[in-house]
Motif scaffolding. Structure first.
Motif, PDB file in Angstrom:
ATOM      1  N   PHE A 127       0.810  -1.206   0.000  1.00  0.00           N
ATOM      2  CA  PHE A 127       0.000   0.000   0.000  1.00  0.00           C
ATOM      3  C   PHE A 127       0.847   1.261   0.000  1.00  0.00           C
ATOM      4  CE2 PHE A 127      -2.371  -3.446   1.965  1.00  0.00           C
ATOM      5  CZ  PHE A 127      -3.490  -3.458   1.131  1.00  0.00           C
ATOM      6  N   THR A 128       0.389   2.215  -0.811  1.00  0.00           N
ATOM      7  CA  THR A 128       1.043   3.512  -0.859  1.00  0.00           C
ATOM      8  C   THR A 128      -0.028   4.529  -1.248  1.00  0.00           C
ATOM      9  OG1 THR A 128       2.806   4.786  -1.905  1.00  0.00           O
ATOM     10  CG2 THR A 128       1.879   3.018  -3.217  1.00  0.00           C
ATOM     11  N   GLY A 129       0.365   5.647  -1.823  1.00  0.00           N
ATOM     12  CA  GLY A 129      -0.633   6.627  -2.210  1.00  0.00           C
ATOM     13  C   GLY A 129      -0.008   7.878  -2.766  1.00  0.00           C
ATOM     14  N   VAL A 130      -0.857   8.816  -3.160  1.00  0.00           N
ATOM     15  CA  VAL A 130      -0.384  10.142  -3.565  1.00  0.00           C
ATOM     16  C   VAL A 130      -1.230  11.192  -2.852  1.00  0.00           C
ATOM     17  CG1 VAL A 130       0.606   9.454  -5.797  1.00  0.00           C
ATOM     18  CG2 VAL A 130      -1.788  10.181  -5.700  1.00  0.00           C
ATOM     19  N   GLY A 131      -0.658  12.357  -2.651  1.00  0.00           N
ATOM     20  CA  GLY A 131      -1.307  13.426  -1.910  1.00  0.00           C
ATOM     21  C   GLY A 131      -1.013  13.258  -0.433  1.00  0.00           C
ATOM     22  N   MET A 187      -0.220  15.177  10.792  1.00  0.00           N
ATOM     23  CA  MET A 187      -1.477  14.453  10.590  1.00  0.00           C
ATOM     24  C   MET A 187      -1.267  13.197   9.759  1.00  0.00           C
ATOM     25  SD  MET A 187      -4.226  17.486  10.068  1.00  0.00           S
ATOM     26  CE  MET A 187      -5.533  16.418  10.618  1.00  0.00           C
ATOM     27  N   GLU A 188      -0.060  12.625   9.871  1.00  0.00           N
ATOM     28  CA  GLU A 188       0.331  11.491   9.032  1.00  0.00           C
ATOM     29  C   GLU A 188      -0.626  10.303   9.134  1.00  0.00           C
ATOM     30  OE1 GLU A 188       2.461  13.375  10.693  1.00  0.00           O
ATOM     31  OE2 GLU A 188       3.689  14.178   9.057  1.00  0.00           O
ATOM     32  N   SER A 189      -1.277  10.155  10.295  1.00  0.00           N
ATOM     33  CA  SER A 189      -2.138   8.979  10.473  1.00  0.00           C
ATOM     34  C   SER A 189      -3.355   9.008   9.557  1.00  0.00           C
ATOM     35  CB  SER A 189      -2.597   8.878  11.925  1.00  0.00           C
ATOM     36  OG  SER A 189      -3.416   9.975  12.228  1.00  0.00           O
ATOM     37  N   VAL A 190      -3.682  10.181   9.040  1.00  0.00           N
ATOM     38  CA  VAL A 190      -4.803  10.328   8.101  1.00  0.00           C
ATOM     39  C   VAL A 190      -4.532   9.540   6.814  1.00  0.00           C
ATOM     40  CG1 VAL A 190      -5.807  12.072   6.537  1.00  0.00           C
ATOM     41  CG2 VAL A 190      -5.718  12.496   8.990  1.00  0.00           C
ATOM     42  N   GLY A 191      -3.269   9.478   6.444  1.00  0.00           N
ATOM     43  CA  GLY A 191      -2.888   8.736   5.238  1.00  0.00           C
ATOM     44  C   GLY A 191      -2.944   9.603   3.996  1.00  0.00           C
ATOM     45  N   PHE A 192      -2.649   8.977   2.839  1.00  0.00           N
ATOM     46  CA  PHE A 192      -2.636   9.711   1.569  1.00  0.00           C
ATOM     47  C   PHE A 192      -4.056  10.097   1.151  1.00  0.00           C
ATOM     48  CE2 PHE A 192       1.230   7.081   1.285  1.00  0.00           C
ATOM     49  CZ  PHE A 192       2.165   8.037   0.883  1.00  0.00           C
ATOM     50  N   CYS A 193      -4.167  11.147   0.378  1.00  0.00           N
ATOM     51  CA  CYS A 193      -5.455  11.582  -0.152  1.00  0.00           C
ATOM     52  C   CYS A 193      -6.027  10.492  -1.071  1.00  0.00           C
ATOM     53  CB  CYS A 193      -5.254  12.894  -0.910  1.00  0.00           C
ATOM     54  SG  CYS A 193      -6.780  13.677  -1.396  1.00  0.00           S
ATOM     55  N   THR A 194      -5.182   9.964  -1.967  1.00  0.00           N
ATOM     56  CA  THR A 194      -5.546   8.831  -2.819  1.00  0.00           C
ATOM     57  C   THR A 194      -4.796   7.606  -2.311  1.00  0.00           C
ATOM     58  OG1 THR A 194      -5.839  10.190  -4.808  1.00  0.00           O
ATOM     59  CG2 THR A 194      -5.376   7.853  -5.155  1.00  0.00           C
ATOM     60  N   GLN A 195      -5.494   6.548  -1.952  1.00  0.00           N
ATOM     61  CA  GLN A 195      -4.785   5.334  -1.534  1.00  0.00           C
ATOM     62  C   GLN A 195      -4.600   4.410  -2.749  1.00  0.00           C
ATOM     63  OE1 GLN A 195      -6.785   3.440   1.761  1.00  0.00           O
ATOM     64  NE2 GLN A 195      -8.810   4.066   1.099  1.00  0.00           N
ATOM     65  N   ILE A 196      -3.437   3.749  -2.755  1.00  0.00           N
ATOM     66  CA  ILE A 196      -3.069   2.905  -3.890  1.00  0.00           C
ATOM     67  C   ILE A 196      -2.601   1.535  -3.392  1.00  0.00           C
ATOM     68  CG2 ILE A 196      -1.486   2.633  -5.864  1.00  0.00           C
ATOM     69  CD1 ILE A 196      -1.294   5.676  -6.035  1.00  0.00           C
ATOM     70  N   GLY A 197      -3.092   0.493  -4.030  1.00  0.00           N
ATOM     71  CA  GLY A 197      -2.606  -0.854  -3.770  1.00  0.00           C
ATOM     72  C   GLY A 197      -1.880  -1.359  -5.012  1.00  0.00           C
ATOM     73  N   VAL A 198      -0.662  -1.855  -4.825  1.00  0.00           N
ATOM     74  CA  VAL A 198       0.093  -2.453  -5.932  1.00  0.00           C
ATOM     75  C   VAL A 198       0.159  -3.952  -5.678  1.00  0.00           C
ATOM     76  CG1 VAL A 198       2.287  -2.501  -7.182  1.00  0.00           C
ATOM     77  CG2 VAL A 198       1.443  -0.337  -6.248  1.00  0.00           C
ATOM     78  N   PHE A 199      -0.490  -4.707  -6.551  1.00  0.00           N
ATOM     79  CA  PHE A 199      -0.587  -6.164  -6.407  1.00  0.00           C
ATOM     80  C   PHE A 199       0.379  -6.845  -7.357  1.00  0.00           C
ATOM     81  CE2 PHE A 199      -4.846  -6.310  -4.272  1.00  0.00           C
ATOM     82  CZ  PHE A 199      -5.238  -4.995  -4.458  1.00  0.00           C
TER      83      PHE A 199
END
Ligand code: SAM
Length: 231
Positions: A180-184, A190-202
């Protein structure tokens, strides 16, 4: 850069890193990501799929070869095709891809379509790599004016935990690993909020066997090809 460009750039960087030859973009809309990817020299086959033919047709001429492509033909061959159809249905034209991208697609699927989606993408298409992006609802309070969903057509928006449990379950079921990663990025502190767009790389764990490629009964073609360009 705007978030959609960051998502496209994320895919482009992944393509430059892993050099897939055949890439399919599901829910390709106005083909902007496909247009960006046609400049990646490793790609020989590009395909787009969308349930909305009119949005695909808007700018599909941008995928046609330019005079320069004929005047200075390159070594590599490139075929670009666009198909009209749904990710809830299997079609043999989607077999044999190395990378399948689903950028901001799943949150537009009806419950019944979302149920069929893993079997179509991971079970049937079974590419070596799948990229799925979707909004992270935990980020919404940081976005001005967002009440329930970021877009009225979204059927749902998932928290990080919801997306990760769906993705891990799907990966386990079809023999993939997922990261899992993301952009934004969230604001500092406020890092625990996570990325604006979440991304899964399978990534598929095992090489494909002949058996998994060939299903019992041949799958009938149901998508309609709306565009094809050969460079
Ligand atoms: N991937 C593009 C991007 O990132 O800019 C467009 C994302 S847009 C928000 C979602 C797209 O998914 C729309 O073009 C919509 O028509 C398409 N879509 C929705 N349901 C679909 C389905 N069942 N099969 C294929 N495409 C679908």
């Amino acid at each position: 850069p705007p978030l959609y460009k960051q998502r496209y750039q994320f895919v482009k960087d992944l393509v430059e890193k892993y050099k897939p030859k055949k890439v399919a973009d599901l829910g390709c809309a106005d083909c902007r990501l496909l247009w960006m990817l046609k400049f990646c020299r490793c790609i020989e086959v590009l395909a787009g799929l969308d349930i909305c033919a009119s949005v695909m047709k808007e700018k599909m001429h941008m995928l046609s070869p330019l005079p320069i492509d004929y005047l200075q033909p390159s070594e590599r061959s490139l075929t670009v095709t666009l198909h009209h159809g749904s990710v809830a249905h299997k079609d043999p034209c989607m077999l044999g891809f190395d990378l399948v991208t689903c950028i901001e697609l799943i949150e537009h699927l009806e419950e019944s379509e979302l149920k069929k989606f893993p079997e179509v993408v991971f079970g049937f298409m079974a590419p070596s790599m799948v990229v799925i992006s979707t909004p992270n609802s935990e980020f919404n309070p940081l976005l001005p004016g967002v009440t329930l969903h970021r877009h009225p057509d979204h059927k749902f928006e998932w928290t990080q935990a919801q997306f990760q449990s769906w993705a891990l379950e799907t990966a386990k079921c079809y023999g993939y690993s997922v990261e899992f990663t993301g952009v934004g990025h969230p604001p500092t502190g406020m890092e625990s909020v996570g990325f604006c767009t979440q991304i899964g790389v399978f990534v598929r764990k095992y090489p494909q066997t002949g058996e998994s490629v060939q299903s019992e009964e041949p799958i009938e073609a149901v998508y309609k090809t709306v565009f094809k360009a050969v460079y």
